[in-house]
Enzyme design. Sequence first.
Site, PDB file in Angstrom:
ATOM      1  CE  LYS A   1     -19.293  29.873  -2.619  1.00 37.36           C
ATOM      2  NZ  LYS A   1     -20.016  30.616  -1.573  1.00 37.36           N
TER       3      LYS A   1
HETATM    4  N1  PMP Z   1     -25.625  31.091   0.635  1.00 38.25           N
HETATM    5  C1  PMP Z   1     -24.641  31.866   0.143  1.00 38.25           C
HETATM    6  C2  PMP Z   1     -24.978  33.079  -0.635  1.00 38.25           C
HETATM    7  C3  PMP Z   1     -23.290  31.506   0.377  1.00 38.25           C
HETATM    8  O1  PMP Z   1     -22.304  32.256  -0.105  1.00 38.25           O
HETATM    9  C4  PMP Z   1     -23.015  30.350   1.133  1.00 38.25           C
HETATM   10  C5  PMP Z   1     -21.583  29.979   1.436  1.00 38.25           C
HETATM   11  N2  PMP Z   1     -21.042  29.170   0.433  1.00 38.25           N
HETATM   12  C6  PMP Z   1     -24.083  29.566   1.594  1.00 38.25           C
HETATM   13  C7  PMP Z   1     -25.361  29.977   1.334  1.00 38.25           C
HETATM   14  C8  PMP Z   1     -23.837  28.281   2.333  1.00 38.25           C
HETATM   15  O2  PMP Z   1     -23.385  27.299   1.443  1.00 38.25           O
HETATM   16  P1  PMP Z   1     -22.420  26.128   1.914  1.00 38.25           P
HETATM   17  O3  PMP Z   1     -23.125  25.418   3.029  1.00 38.25           O
HETATM   18  O4  PMP Z   1     -22.285  25.252   0.725  1.00 38.25           O
HETATM   19  O5  PMP Z   1     -21.154  26.744   2.338  1.00 38.25           O
END
Ligand code: PMP
Length: 314
Positions: A159
């Site tokens: 991220k």
């Molecule tokens: N893809 C992206 C690009 C994101 O920013 C997120 C949000 N964190 C997700 C997928 C989903 O990830 P998570 O289930 O860990 O929140």
Amino acid sequence: MSEATTRFAFFKGQIVPIESAKVSVMTHALNYGTGVFGGLRGYWNEEQEQLYVFRIRDHMKRFIQSASLIRIEVKYSADELVNIITELLRAEGWRENCYIRPLAYKASELIGVRLHNLDDDVTIFSLPFGRYIQNEEGAHVCFSAWRRVEDNAIPARGKIVGAYANSALIKTDAALSGYDEAIVLNEDGHISEMSAANFFMIRDGVAITPPKQSNVLEGIVRRSLIQLLRDEMGVEVVERDIDRTELYIADEAFMCGTGVQVAAITKVEHRSIGTGSIGPITDRLRNLFFDVVSGRVDKYRDWLTPVYQNEPVR
Ligand code: PMP
């Protein structure tokens, strides 16, 4: 939702009033996008008067891994971060659903595009948070004209702050064209994910989602839903490349993530998906997910960290 607002942040090693958690305009991460973040949700259970943070340790592990991808050293262990977050949440005293944002960043104040020989820091704040997508029961999406950032350009499984310029382009072009969200393709034309959520579709009773090698963020909700589909609903889950036109003939589709939670996709551009309203598997999974995150399913209690209680934090 109440009118409660954020009062505190963890900043430079301590919990301080939010007003004093400020960085300089010269901060490296502000100039070059050299930060990484996490995003967690706390779910308020009214009957139990408890705030549950969903999969906090898994989030902290991914946060530290994201940081290491761009040479940011998080000076706290996952366990220490868990304690800092619960302390911060207790200070805020939220009695409603909230969102928690940890951020690790290159804090040096200088000019120079690089990752080495720079100071790193960590900050964390939280805020009350409701829906991220208003139409969770039936989102209308488009295919973005943008492509998902490639792992060989900016590590897609982390991220990374700078990479979210890609997500922001995708989201805004979709939103300003009247869509709730956008599906983004990889350079090879297969589906990657949404602007900030993972993607699933259902065909003939099988749940299909792009594999980890398709420039997706390795979502913690994605992983949780795969387990719930398989273990609680007896639904087969396949991780494979997905063609754009498979969605046109899919029975159901949904997106998932900390922000969007589990949101049905019922229309893509001018085409309805399945019946055009939330499908049975998506509906059941969504209800199960909300039961799990709110602490109503004992079997999955170890995914939750209670914030307010006398027993030691799990
Ligand atoms: N893809 C992206 C690009 C994101 O920013 C997120 C949000 N964190 C997700 C997928 C989903 O990830 P998570 O289930 O860990 O929140």
